[in-house]
Design a protein around this motif. Sequence first.
Motif, PDB file in Angstrom:
ATOM      1  N   SER A   2       0.215  -1.302  -0.324  1.00 13.47           N
ATOM      2  CA  SER A   2       0.498   0.140   0.069  1.00 13.47           C
ATOM      3  C   SER A   2       0.590   1.665  -0.431  1.00 13.47           C
ATOM      4  CB  SER A   2      -1.053   0.223   1.187  1.00 13.47           C
ATOM      5  OG  SER A   2       0.182  -0.214   2.168  1.00 13.47           O
ATOM      6  N   THR A   3       2.142   1.218   0.620  1.00 10.79           N
ATOM      7  CA  THR A   3       2.659   1.937   0.441  1.00 10.79           C
ATOM      8  C   THR A   3       4.099   2.113  -0.415  1.00 10.79           C
ATOM      9  OG1 THR A   3       4.180   1.270   1.770  1.00 10.79           O
ATOM     10  CG2 THR A   3       2.587   2.324   2.500  1.00 10.79           C
ATOM     11  N   ALA A  24       3.731  -7.429  -8.850  1.00  8.65           N
ATOM     12  CA  ALA A  24       4.248  -6.623  -8.698  1.00  8.65           C
ATOM     13  C   ALA A  24       5.291  -6.897  -7.561  1.00  8.65           C
ATOM     14  CB  ALA A  24       3.108  -5.407  -7.974  1.00  8.65           C
ATOM     15  N   ILE A  25       5.593  -8.111  -7.049  1.00 16.60           N
ATOM     16  CA  ILE A  25       5.934  -8.468  -6.418  1.00 16.60           C
ATOM     17  C   ILE A  25       7.063  -8.971  -6.236  1.00 16.60           C
ATOM     18  CG2 ILE A  25       4.401  -7.850  -4.646  1.00 16.60           C
ATOM     19  CD1 ILE A  25       4.413 -11.861  -3.973  1.00 16.60           C
ATOM     20  N   THR A  26       8.765  -9.781  -5.907  1.00 20.71           N
ATOM     21  CA  THR A  26       9.335 -10.490  -6.198  1.00 20.71           C
ATOM     22  C   THR A  26       9.601 -12.224  -4.791  1.00 20.71           C
ATOM     23  OG1 THR A  26      10.557  -8.418  -6.723  1.00 20.71           O
ATOM     24  CG2 THR A  26      11.927 -10.895  -7.123  1.00 20.71           C
ATOM     25  N   LEU A  27       9.420 -13.075  -5.658  1.00 24.20           N
ATOM     26  CA  LEU A  27       9.694 -14.007  -4.940  1.00 24.20           C
ATOM     27  C   LEU A  27      10.466 -14.761  -5.197  1.00 24.20           C
ATOM     28  CD1 LEU A  27       5.928 -16.125  -6.395  1.00 24.20           C
ATOM     29  CD2 LEU A  27       6.257 -14.658  -4.319  1.00 24.20           C
ATOM     30  N   TYR A  28      11.684 -15.454  -4.088  1.00 24.62           N
ATOM     31  CA  TYR A  28      12.934 -15.892  -4.241  1.00 24.62           C
ATOM     32  C   TYR A  28      12.577 -17.483  -3.694  1.00 24.62           C
ATOM     33  CZ  TYR A  28      12.426 -15.510   0.597  1.00 24.62           C
ATOM     34  OH  TYR A  28      12.532 -15.222   2.307  1.00 24.62           O
ATOM     35  N   ASP A  29      13.674 -18.853  -4.609  1.00 24.38           N
ATOM     36  CA  ASP A  29      13.221 -20.055  -4.158  1.00 24.38           C
ATOM     37  C   ASP A  29      13.730 -20.152  -2.952  1.00 24.38           C
ATOM     38  OD1 ASP A  29      11.120 -21.333  -5.925  1.00 24.38           O
ATOM     39  OD2 ASP A  29      12.869 -20.082  -7.758  1.00 24.38           O
ATOM     40  N   ASN A  30      14.869 -19.158  -2.580  1.00 21.25           N
ATOM     41  CA  ASN A  30      15.851 -20.722  -1.359  1.00 21.25           C
ATOM     42  C   ASN A  30      16.322 -19.042  -0.991  1.00 21.25           C
ATOM     43  OD1 ASN A  30      18.069 -20.385  -3.264  1.00 21.25           O
ATOM     44  ND2 ASN A  30      17.679 -22.056  -3.722  1.00 21.25           N
ATOM     45  N   ALA A  52       9.323   1.123  -9.722  1.00 18.92           N
ATOM     46  CA  ALA A  52       9.270  -0.191  -9.411  1.00 18.92           C
ATOM     47  C   ALA A  52       7.742  -0.268  -8.641  1.00 18.92           C
ATOM     48  CB  ALA A  52      10.328  -1.406  -8.793  1.00 18.92           C
ATOM     49  N   ARG A  53       8.172   1.181  -7.667  1.00 17.21           N
ATOM     50  CA  ARG A  53       7.368   1.843  -6.132  1.00 17.21           C
ATOM     51  C   ARG A  53       5.904   1.595  -6.926  1.00 17.21           C
ATOM     52  NH1 ARG A  53      12.360   3.499  -4.829  1.00 17.21           N
ATOM     53  NH2 ARG A  53      13.022   3.140  -2.433  1.00 17.21           N
ATOM     54  N   GLU A  61      -3.340  -0.458  -5.216  1.00 13.00           N
ATOM     55  CA  GLU A  61      -4.922  -0.330  -5.472  1.00 13.00           C
ATOM     56  C   GLU A  61      -5.927  -0.600  -5.621  1.00 13.00           C
ATOM     57  OE1 GLU A  61      -3.593   3.992  -6.844  1.00 13.00           O
ATOM     58  OE2 GLU A  61      -2.510   4.293  -4.375  1.00 13.00           O
ATOM     59  N   GLN A  62      -5.691  -1.967  -7.298  1.00 11.29           N
ATOM     60  CA  GLN A  62      -5.917  -1.837  -7.857  1.00 11.29           C
ATOM     61  C   GLN A  62      -7.102  -3.641  -7.493  1.00 11.29           C
ATOM     62  OE1 GLN A  62      -3.782  -3.020 -11.723  1.00 11.29           O
ATOM     63  NE2 GLN A  62      -4.167  -0.405 -12.164  1.00 11.29           N
ATOM     64  N   ASN A  63      -6.268  -4.405  -6.793  1.00 12.00           N
ATOM     65  CA  ASN A  63      -6.451  -5.579  -6.037  1.00 12.00           C
ATOM     66  C   ASN A  63      -7.052  -5.862  -4.964  1.00 12.00           C
ATOM     67  OD1 ASN A  63      -5.715  -7.086  -8.666  1.00 12.00           O
ATOM     68  ND2 ASN A  63      -4.249  -5.642  -8.893  1.00 12.00           N
TER      69      ASN A  63
END
Length: 83
Positions: A2-3, A24-30, A52-53, A61-63
């Motif tokens: 939200s920020t 819009a987020i970054t996922l990591y595996d390890n 990116a921000r 805001e959309q979801n």
Amino acid sequence: MSTGTPVLASRGGGNTTVEQDTHAITLYDNIDDCVNKLNEFLKLSEKEKSAARKKIKQAYEQNYTLDVFAQNYANMIKQVINS
């Protein structure tokens, strides 16, 4: 989100759904992947970080605002009633 704060999260649970819905987020595996992705973000220019921000905040805001949740819930109730 939200920020407009960048999100680096483990690939699991609801995080995968948020990533699929918003991109819009970054996922990591390890842990090594996490460190690499954090370093990649830190190497971005200020302009790229700002973009990116902005993308993250727009995705929120959309979801995920209360208004969006309320509208989605109302739509779901209408579908149940009309089926």
